[in-house]
Motif scaffolding. Structure first.
Motif, PDB file in Angstrom:
ATOM      1  N   PRO A 133      54.664  37.299  35.244  1.00 37.58           N
ATOM      2  CA  PRO A 133      53.351  37.330  34.430  1.00 37.58           C
ATOM      3  C   PRO A 133      52.421  38.220  35.290  1.00 37.58           C
ATOM      4  O   PRO A 133      51.790  39.035  34.708  1.00 37.58           O
ATOM      5  CB  PRO A 133      53.087  36.146  34.109  1.00 37.58           C
ATOM      6  CG  PRO A 133      54.165  35.183  34.312  1.00 37.58           C
ATOM      7  CD  PRO A 133      55.184  35.697  35.432  1.00 37.58           C
ATOM      8  N   LYS A 134      52.156  38.172  36.278  1.00 37.10           N
ATOM      9  CA  LYS A 134      51.007  38.733  37.054  1.00 37.10           C
ATOM     10  C   LYS A 134      51.581  39.026  38.542  1.00 37.10           C
ATOM     11  O   LYS A 134      51.646  38.381  39.610  1.00 37.10           O
ATOM     12  CB  LYS A 134      49.804  38.027  37.424  1.00 37.10           C
ATOM     13  CG  LYS A 134      48.582  38.435  37.997  1.00 37.10           C
ATOM     14  CD  LYS A 134      48.037  39.365  36.517  1.00 37.10           C
ATOM     15  CE  LYS A 134      46.725  40.022  37.131  1.00 37.10           C
ATOM     16  NZ  LYS A 134      46.133  40.875  36.062  1.00 37.10           N
ATOM     17  N   GLY A 181      49.052  42.550  33.872  1.00 34.61           N
ATOM     18  CA  GLY A 181      50.123  41.396  33.636  1.00 34.61           C
ATOM     19  C   GLY A 181      51.415  41.735  32.747  1.00 34.61           C
ATOM     20  O   GLY A 181      51.116  42.729  32.029  1.00 34.61           O
ATOM     21  N   SER A 240      51.504  32.526  35.215  1.00 35.08           N
ATOM     22  CA  SER A 240      51.173  33.053  33.879  1.00 35.08           C
ATOM     23  C   SER A 240      49.651  33.091  33.506  1.00 35.08           C
ATOM     24  O   SER A 240      49.098  33.828  32.706  1.00 35.08           O
ATOM     25  CB  SER A 240      51.799  32.041  32.793  1.00 35.08           C
ATOM     26  OG  SER A 240      53.074  31.877  32.775  1.00 35.08           O
ATOM     27  N   ARG A 273      47.537  35.866  34.077  1.00 34.07           N
ATOM     28  CA  ARG A 273      47.503  36.862  32.939  1.00 34.07           C
ATOM     29  C   ARG A 273      46.706  36.516  31.714  1.00 34.07           C
ATOM     30  O   ARG A 273      46.132  37.434  30.858  1.00 34.07           O
ATOM     31  CB  ARG A 273      48.671  37.198  32.533  1.00 34.07           C
ATOM     32  CG  ARG A 273      49.042  38.194  31.448  1.00 34.07           C
ATOM     33  CD  ARG A 273      50.621  38.150  31.031  1.00 34.07           C
ATOM     34  NE  ARG A 273      50.859  38.830  29.652  1.00 34.07           N
ATOM     35  CZ  ARG A 273      50.856  37.939  28.533  1.00 34.07           C
ATOM     36  NH1 ARG A 273      50.852  36.856  28.503  1.00 34.07           N
ATOM     37  NH2 ARG A 273      50.820  38.728  27.445  1.00 34.07           N
ATOM     38  N   SER A 305      41.814  40.955  28.559  1.00 34.64           N
ATOM     39  CA  SER A 305      43.027  41.404  29.279  1.00 34.64           C
ATOM     40  C   SER A 305      44.102  41.873  28.191  1.00 34.64           C
ATOM     41  O   SER A 305      45.401  42.127  28.657  1.00 34.64           O
ATOM     42  CB  SER A 305      43.662  40.312  30.208  1.00 34.64           C
ATOM     43  OG  SER A 305      42.738  39.899  31.211  1.00 34.64           O
ATOM     44  N   SER A 345      45.713  40.097  26.514  1.00 34.56           N
ATOM     45  CA  SER A 345      46.738  38.989  26.578  1.00 34.56           C
ATOM     46  C   SER A 345      46.805  37.814  25.559  1.00 34.56           C
ATOM     47  O   SER A 345      47.629  36.940  25.822  1.00 34.56           O
ATOM     48  CB  SER A 345      46.979  38.782  28.115  1.00 34.56           C
ATOM     49  OG  SER A 345      45.933  38.044  28.418  1.00 34.56           O
ATOM     50  N   ASP A 394      55.134  34.977  27.967  1.00 34.29           N
ATOM     51  CA  ASP A 394      55.987  35.815  29.183  1.00 34.29           C
ATOM     52  C   ASP A 394      57.263  35.236  29.255  1.00 34.29           C
ATOM     53  O   ASP A 394      57.772  34.325  28.875  1.00 34.29           O
ATOM     54  CB  ASP A 394      54.929  35.736  30.223  1.00 34.29           C
ATOM     55  CG  ASP A 394      54.717  34.388  30.941  1.00 34.29           C
ATOM     56  OD1 ASP A 394      55.683  33.864  31.220  1.00 34.29           O
ATOM     57  OD2 ASP A 394      53.437  33.985  31.048  1.00 34.29           O
TER      58      ASP A 394
END
Length: 450
Positions: free
Chosen positions: A233-234, A241, A297, A300, A305, A307, A344
């Protein structure tokens, strides 16, 4: 297909080894292999597996679940329809497996059997679900110091990045198509070395199987090009991410009418669609423990972001957790779908897809409504404004997400006792293990394992 069809295809393709694959609670793809000479008997009798594998975290630390210790066995029983010849691994095929108890019943902790049970829930309501993952991944190489370095430093959607990634991306697409997975769009993303390649939606079980095949294919083909592909994820602390957004639509039992489509609605979304979104949003603070399933996770899942850090809902709002996606011109009804952004590739796709759909179905059964649609970044609103709309911040750590999963009793009944106990134990152990380590340790282990 039946057993004889699989054996014939394997022999005709020159397959010697067949992978029997499953995904554990850590989101790790694991399995065992059989030689083709034993394929018939293994497809009938399965391959033995210790239940302890579902109590392993991503660092291979076994958690103390009484039913998942050294005593006992389950069987890996493959689905014949999932058989594929692997184009990137000569002489090897693969199948996705259910975990079956010695009493010949689906084991209480089997992720794939859980997803099948949700498919049956939907079918009992006259609903078919179409879905797909929209994955982002990072392509990197190891430098002389053993550090992961992105293959490029190009800009988002840059043609420079397209040129750098072209050979490996083309081979990935060809390998996906050879396994019956249709690529749709591709482009370089915001992060250095980051790429996104979408695939066509399918029925729910195949969508989860395809997520496993997709991850396996991208990593294997990248390796052939001297690269490491990471779905972490990151993957880098200061880069964008990698999400694995879930797209979904509901259909009538004949698969002809999109139940999300309503041309009279402002956003072309039906009442059923609003209800489904409401179910997801209501359970999302706990649901992310399944869809954003790793410590990494939550690096992110932050505001601003792109996300989706809030339980927001809106049309083409890429900071909303659930987005009403614009339809394709000339194909409006069939392309009507929604997207869950807070997801993710560290997730077990069978658990994640099953829980997302089950939450949505509960919204339909209870006639819930998601509240107002949001057409601004939720982070731009005051806390009071968000509260008035019922928009809340999603968990900021895996531990907080698991706490929410535990507090929401919807998941107790949905997942069952053994599954939820073992899942929470695995995730709490991962939080504890990485809390004792530094950022470099976290990034390294997530980069390679996902």
């Amino acid at each position: 297909m039946d057993i004889e069809d699989v054996v014939r295809q394997a022999e005709e393709a020159g397959v010697e080894l067949i992978e029997f694959l499953f995904v554990d609670h850590a989101g790790t793809i694991r399995g065992k292999l059989t030689h083709v000479d034993h394929l018939r008997s293994r497809m009938t009798g399965g391959i033995g597996l210790t239940p302890a594998m579902m109590a392993m975290n991503m660092l291979d630390q076994l958690q103390p679940i009484p039913e998942m210790g050294p005593v006992g066995e389950v069987r890996l029983i493959p689905d014949p329809d999932s058989f594929r010849v692997l184009p990137y691994s000569p002489g090897v095929g693969s199948m996705m497996c259910d975990l079956i108890s010695l009493s010949h019943e689906p084991w209480e902790a089997c992720p794939r059997s859980f997803l099948k049970s949700v498919v049956r829930q939907a079918e009992q309501m006259g609903i078919g679900v179409m879905s797909t993952y929209e994955d982002e991944f990072t392509l990197a190489k190891l430098d002389e110091n053993g550090q992961y370095v992105p293959i490029d430093e190009a800009l988002c959607f840059s043609s420079i990045a397209m040129d750098v990634g072209n050979p490996v991306i083309l081979d990935i697409m060809r390998a996906l198509k050879a396994q019956g997975i249709q690529p749709e769009q591709y482009y370089p993303e915001l992060g250095h070395g980051q790429h996104e390649l979408s695939i066509s939606p399918t029925d729910l079980l195949t969508a989860a199987d395809n997520q496993v095949r997709y991850r396996e294919t991208v990593r294997a083909v990248a390796k052939q090009h001297g690269m490491i592909a990471s779905f972490a994820p990151k993957p880098f602390a200061n880069e964008a991410g990698n999400g694995a957004h879930i797209h979904f639509s509901l259909w009538d039992k004949e698969g002809k009418q999109n139940l999300f489509w309503d041309p009279a609605d402002r956003y072309k979304l039906s009442k059923t669609g609003y209800q489904f979104a409401a179910g997801i949003l209501r359970h999302l603070p706990g649901l992310v423990a399944l869809t954003c399933a790793s410590v990494n996770s939550y690096r992110r899942l932050n505001p601003r972001s792109w996300s989706s850090a809030y339980t927001a809902f809106g049309p083409d709002n890429r900071e909303a957790a659930v987005r009403i996606a614009s339809t394709f011109w000339g194909n409006e009804e069939k392309s009507m779908n929604m997207e869950l952004k807070s997801s993710d590739s560290s997730a077990n796709p069978y658990l994640a897809l099953g829980a997302v759909v089950a939450a949505g179905l509960e919204g339909i059964r209870n006639d819930w409504h998601p509240g107002g649609t949001l057409e601004v970044d939720p982070a731009s609103l005051t806390e009071q404004e968000r509260a008035a709309m019922g928009v809340v911040r999603l968990p900021s750590t895996l531990a907080e997400a698991v706490d929410n999963l535990e507090a929401d009793h919807f998941f107790d009944q949905l997942l069952g006792d053994l599954r939820i106990r073992s899942y929470k134990a695995v995730k709490r152990s991962e939080h504890a293990a990485f809390a004792e380590a530094d950022t470099e340790f976290e990034l390294k282990h997530h980069f390679y394992k996902f």
